[in-house]
Design a protein around this motif. Sequence first.
Motif, mmCIF file in Angstrom:
data_model
loop_
_atom_site.group_PDB
_atom_site.id
_atom_site.type_symbol
_atom_site.label_atom_id
_atom_site.label_comp_id
_atom_site.label_asym_id
_atom_site.label_seq_id
_atom_site.Cartn_x
_atom_site.Cartn_y
_atom_site.Cartn_z
ATOM 1 N N ALA A 42 -46.503 40.618 -24.960
ATOM 2 C CA ALA A 42 -45.708 39.537 -25.544
ATOM 3 C C ALA A 42 -46.598 38.615 -26.372
ATOM 4 N N TYR A 43 -47.786 38.328 -25.846
ATOM 5 C CA TYR A 43 -48.732 37.465 -26.558
ATOM 6 C C TYR A 43 -49.174 38.092 -27.875
ATOM 7 N N SER A 44 -49.553 39.367 -27.835
ATOM 8 C CA SER A 44 -50.097 40.013 -29.027
ATOM 9 C C SER A 44 -49.050 40.183 -30.124
ATOM 10 N N SER A 45 -47.793 40.440 -29.752
ATOM 11 C CA SER A 45 -46.758 40.622 -30.764
ATOM 12 C C SER A 45 -46.504 39.338 -31.540
ATOM 13 N N ILE A 46 -46.707 38.191 -30.896
ATOM 14 C CA ILE A 46 -46.462 36.897 -31.535
ATOM 15 C C ILE A 46 -47.708 36.371 -32.228
ATOM 16 N N PHE A 47 -48.834 36.378 -31.524
ATOM 17 C CA PHE A 47 -50.034 35.702 -32.005
ATOM 18 C C PHE A 47 -51.031 36.613 -32.725
ATOM 19 N N ILE A 48 -50.873 37.928 -32.596
ATOM 20 C CA ILE A 48 -51.854 38.843 -33.188
ATOM 21 C C ILE A 48 -51.237 39.731 -34.257
ATOM 22 N N ALA A 49 -50.221 40.511 -33.902
ATOM 23 C CA ALA A 49 -49.703 41.545 -34.800
ATOM 24 C C ALA A 49 -49.166 40.969 -36.108
ATOM 25 N N THR A 50 -48.220 40.030 -36.015
ATOM 26 C CA THR A 50 -47.609 39.498 -37.231
ATOM 27 C C THR A 50 -48.586 38.681 -38.077
ATOM 28 N N TRP A 53 -48.000 50.720 -43.950
ATOM 29 C CA TRP A 53 -49.244 50.994 -43.242
ATOM 30 C C TRP A 53 -49.883 49.732 -42.681
ATOM 31 N N ARG A 54 -49.681 48.591 -43.326
ATOM 32 C CA ARG A 54 -50.278 47.347 -42.817
ATOM 33 C C ARG A 54 -49.695 46.982 -41.463
ATOM 34 N N MET A 55 -48.419 47.167 -41.307
ATOM 35 C CA MET A 55 -47.788 46.901 -40.018
ATOM 36 C C MET A 55 -48.248 47.909 -38.977
ATOM 37 N N ALA A 56 -48.456 49.151 -39.396
ATOM 38 C CA ALA A 56 -48.954 50.168 -38.474
ATOM 39 C C ALA A 56 -50.348 49.802 -37.972
ATOM 40 N N VAL A 57 -51.211 49.346 -38.875
ATOM 41 C CA VAL A 57 -52.569 48.941 -38.485
ATOM 42 C C VAL A 57 -52.525 47.742 -37.543
ATOM 43 N N TYR A 82 -42.331 47.655 -28.587
ATOM 44 C CA TYR A 82 -40.947 47.209 -28.792
ATOM 45 C C TYR A 82 -40.912 45.759 -29.253
ATOM 46 N N ASP A 83 -41.646 44.893 -28.569
ATOM 47 C CA ASP A 83 -41.655 43.477 -28.916
ATOM 48 C C ASP A 83 -42.203 43.269 -30.328
ATOM 49 N N THR A 84 -43.207 44.041 -30.692
ATOM 50 C CA THR A 84 -43.800 43.926 -32.024
ATOM 51 C C THR A 84 -42.834 44.392 -33.101
ATOM 52 N N VAL A 85 -42.133 45.491 -32.857
ATOM 53 C CA VAL A 85 -41.207 46.045 -33.838
ATOM 54 C C VAL A 85 -40.042 45.099 -34.095
ATOM 55 N N VAL A 86 -39.620 44.346 -33.083
ATOM 56 C CA VAL A 86 -38.542 43.372 -33.270
ATOM 57 C C VAL A 86 -38.922 42.357 -34.333
#
Length: 359
Positions: free
Chosen positions: A287-295, A161-165, A206-210
């Motif tokens: 691309a920015y959010s998957s690297i700098f925000i999501a993870t 769930w943390r990754m989903a949020v 997709y980029d985030t899931v990778v």
Amino acid sequence: MSKLGDLGARLHRGEVGYDFIGNRRIWYGLSILITITAIVALAVRGLNMGIEFQGGAVFTTPKTNVSVTQATEYAEEASGHDAIVQQLGNGTLRIQVGGLDTAKSDQVRSQLAKDLNVPEPKIAAELVGPSWGEQIATKAWTGLGIFMILVVIYLAIAFEWRMAVAALIALIHDLTITVGIYSLVGFEVTVGTVIGLLTILGYSLYDTVVVFDSLKEQTKDITKQTRWTYSDVANRSINGTLVRSINTTVVALLPVAGLLFIGGGVLGAGMLNDISLSLFVGLAAGAYSSIFIATPLVADLKEREPAMKALRKRVLAKRAAASAKGEELDGDAFADETDAEPAVVGQRGRRGRPSGRRG
């Protein structure tokens, strides 16, 4: 091997890397600033809604030598409303006027034929009612809501769930920035814009899931060792997929840039502008959010768990002890302290240990 390929291999092996997690507050602050700017732009300037959403008429003229500025004046004088005029690639004009009914549309068409000195039958007129736009907007919001719910459910099942949020926050971040850019530049919001917005969500996810997939694999049984914190592994996951994310983004942006700057800017294709701007901004923001925000958000949430807090305490204690003895933790000195070291994505047949900023 190319320099970029060599850099990607070194990032993947953990030989070099940038401390994304350690500097996350910088990127959080930048994202908050951009988001606030977008919200203020929406509140002050609003969105330039297309005729599909507010109703009106669209007139397409045959080839004419009348300039866009002059045609705009003619259309506004004839209709009494603001007009948007675009010159298409073949020299024709697309004149959009909001708030016209059928009777008024016929009058404006006749007057435009006189002002532009073209035969009235050759001016194509399309009347759009506001109710149609409301239906489109409702369906778009419904589709967006269903998409978000399905994303959260899928990520919660496939990962946690943390990754989903974190992914949901990143998607909202991308949408807000894209819509804010539309408000700032004054581009028209059309059905093409909605299509573009829905398209970028899939790419951003997709980029985030990778990255999440790499993180999930590398953090398996992470509490059985005392060398790496969750943030260390998260940092390695980002660095390990960084070049792949950059390559994917650049390849995706190049054709979109062609649509935006050549198709829309040079050829004057109006619908291309609507779709390509949302795609261009959304792809870059994704691309920015998957690297700098999501993870980094996932790392923040995971580090709040009691098990991860205890792991961090043990790791820092071991590092402090090693530092006091003048020992170096890098290398294979502690290779035997865990039987379940996390594997590095991309090297399925090999085992490796995450590396990154300690702490």
